[in-house]
Design a protein around this motif. Structure first.
Motif: not given
Lengths: 287, 235
Positions: A166, A178, A181-183, B71, B75, B103
């Motif tokens: 990440a 982001g 899907g990387v927080p 992000w 999901r 995810v």
């Protein structure tokens, strides 16, 4: 032999440079912010450890651990409490804010603990190495071994874990990271946590090694860490580690020459100017 | 599945998207066609959460996602193939694909998605350990699409995928979206300057001009529309 003894000194010095520069590099790599307050985190780690050894226990390991925890949390706090809100402003804004935080931290340490140097009376059972050629005191050995351990751990985290992946994505394209899907907020906060904990470790180790803690102990460190980050090619962790070690070697060996009558700390800045003039991407480019 | 209502996007005082409303149903292929600067990229960026809209709402699978971070949208089943691909150039092809699946928590899901990507774009399998920045333009687009598929999306947002591609590759790449709908039940929202090719593959389309939807209809209706013919199809 004198050469080997000097090498030991250089390794110890280089370890502290590397540990501090890693956090700076990681923050710069992802947020593109020159995180000057990072050197304040280094001092904070040392003071936290000082509190532990003077009030809680003389055990070095406990002091180191709590110093790292405090430093890590302080780093996260600086990110979530300050940088987070000004990241989209022109880059000069976070830079000046960061200098402000650093100055404020220095003053805070002075108010809380006084302007003088405190001794750092931690106790540690650790072997000492004596050979016919050189001597490694227990403190020196501790620093070299611990730094090696931290660097190995960091290598594993960066290259073998989801968090590391990440971070790699974040440092290349934060908003795209982001979008896959990387927080991102968590990734950056963790990045501050780890980088700051390492700076805290450097602070504790140096406090222990030199047996002193004082409010402005981070000042020269702050400037030097920038030199290391620039030499290492902005944002490259491996580059910073190598550059930190190189700088320490040059400083130690030049400083040990009889005819070398200049202040040792000036070497780093001369190097900085030369590198910026002739190799602005750092000594090794992006590793 | 996707419902956009009265969406507005602005940069400073410049409005890029004005009062746009549109929808995409399950298993539907929809195009947004428009010239350069019509607001297509701003629209998709807002849908993905890369820019914050000035007003309006976006709901996806019965949830209001207007203020969700990007992000979180991934999901829920959104994925983006951005303009120019925006792959991670210093990372290997493999790491790019793994990041796409950030995810996806199950090992099996990961393997299945990888197989899907390799079946669509076998060339990526040969390039796995190569730095993504060394790929050719077409391969980069394939990687960008592959990366987005790794997240098992329900709705794929595709921004200007035909740009920079060799002309003979365009129908092939656009065709993969039809295939994905068939095999995976995916929906696709395709922003395209190349109206001729886009209207060959989609079910419906919207025409965007100066940030507004000026025309909407089925692909056939749009192809037959005189305005579209002269302005976008060059007939």
């Amino acid at each position: 032999m004198d050469f080997l003894q000097q090498l030991v000194f250089a390794l110890v010095l280089g370890s502290s440079y590397a540990l501090i520069a890693i956090g700076l590099t990681m923050v710069y790599g992802i947020l593109k912010v020159l995180h000057v307050a990072h050197a304040g985190i280094y001092t904070l780690g040392a003071y936290m450890a000082l509190l532990v050894v003077t009030h809680l226990t003389r055990n070095f390991w406990v002091a180191l651990l709590l110093g790292m925890v405090a430093a890590g949390l302080a780093g996260v706090l600086i990110y979530r409490g300050v940088y987070y809100y000004i990241l989209r402003r022109p880059r000069i804004v976070p830079l000046i804010v960061s200098i402000g935080i650093f100055t404020a931290m220095n003053e805070l340490f002075r108010l809380l603990f006084g302007p003088y140097q405190h001794a750092f009376p931690a106790v540690l059972r650790f072997p000492m190495v004596i050979t016919p050629y050189f001597l490694i005191t227990q403190k020196q050995l501790l620093i070299i071994v611990l730094t090696t351990f931290f660097l190995l751990m960091l290598y594993l985290v960066l290259n073998k874990t989801r968090v590391g992946l990440a971070w790699q994505a974040c440092s290349q394209d934060l908003s795209m990271a982001g979008a896959v899907g990387v927080p991102v907020d968590w990734a950056v906060a963790l990045n501050f946590l780890l980088g700051s904990a390492l700076a805290g470790a450097a602070g504790v180790l140096m406090a222990f090694y030199r047996n002193m803690v004082y409010p402005t102990m981070g000042n020269v460190v702050a400037y030097k860490a920038f030199v290391v980050v620039v030499l290492g090619g902005f944002g490259s962790v491996r580059g910073s580690v190598i550059a930190g070690m190189l700088l320490a070697l040059v400083e130690t060996f030049l400083g040990s020459l009889e005819w070398f009558n200049f202040p040792r700390d000036a070497i780093a800045f001369l190097l900085l100017i030369l590198v910026l003039m002739f190799r602005p991407k750092g000594l090794f480019g992006r590793l | 599945m996707l419902l956009v209502d009265d969406l507005r996007v602005a940069y400073g005082k410049i409005l890029a998207v004005e009062e746009v409303s549109l929808e995409v149903d399950e298993r539907e292929l929809v195009a947004v066609i428009g010239a350069n600067g019509a607001g297509k990229t701003s629209l998709l960026s807002a849908l993905m959460g890369l820019v914050e809209p000035r007003g309006g709402t976006i709901s996806f699978r019965e949830r209001d996602i207007t203020r969700f971070p990007s992000w979180w949208r991934v999901r829920l089943g959104l994925a983006l193939v951005p303009e120019g691909g925006r792959i991670f150039p210093d990372l290997s092809v493999e790491k790019n694909l793994l990041l796409g699946a950030f995810v996806v928590r199950s090992r099996r899901g990961l393997v299945e998605n990888l197989e899907l990507v390799f079946s669509l774009f076998p060339v990526l399998k040969e390039r796995l350990n190569q730095r993504a920045g060394t790929l050719s333009g077409g391969e980069r687009q394939m990687l960008a699409i592959g990366r987005s598929l790794m997240a098992s999306p329900k709705l794929l947002l595709v921004d200007e995928v035909s740009m920079g591609l060799m002309p003979k590759l365009i129908p092939e790449i656009l065709g993969t979206f039809r295939k994905l709908r068939g095999e995976r039940g995916m929906s696709v929202l395709l922003a395209e300057q190349n109206a001729r090719e886009a209207l060959q593959v989609v079910d419906r389309g919207y025409v965007l001009k100066n940030g507004r939807v000026v025309l909407a209809g089925t692909a056939v209706e749009l192809r037959e529309n005189d305005e579209v013919k002269t302005a976008y199809l060059g007939l």
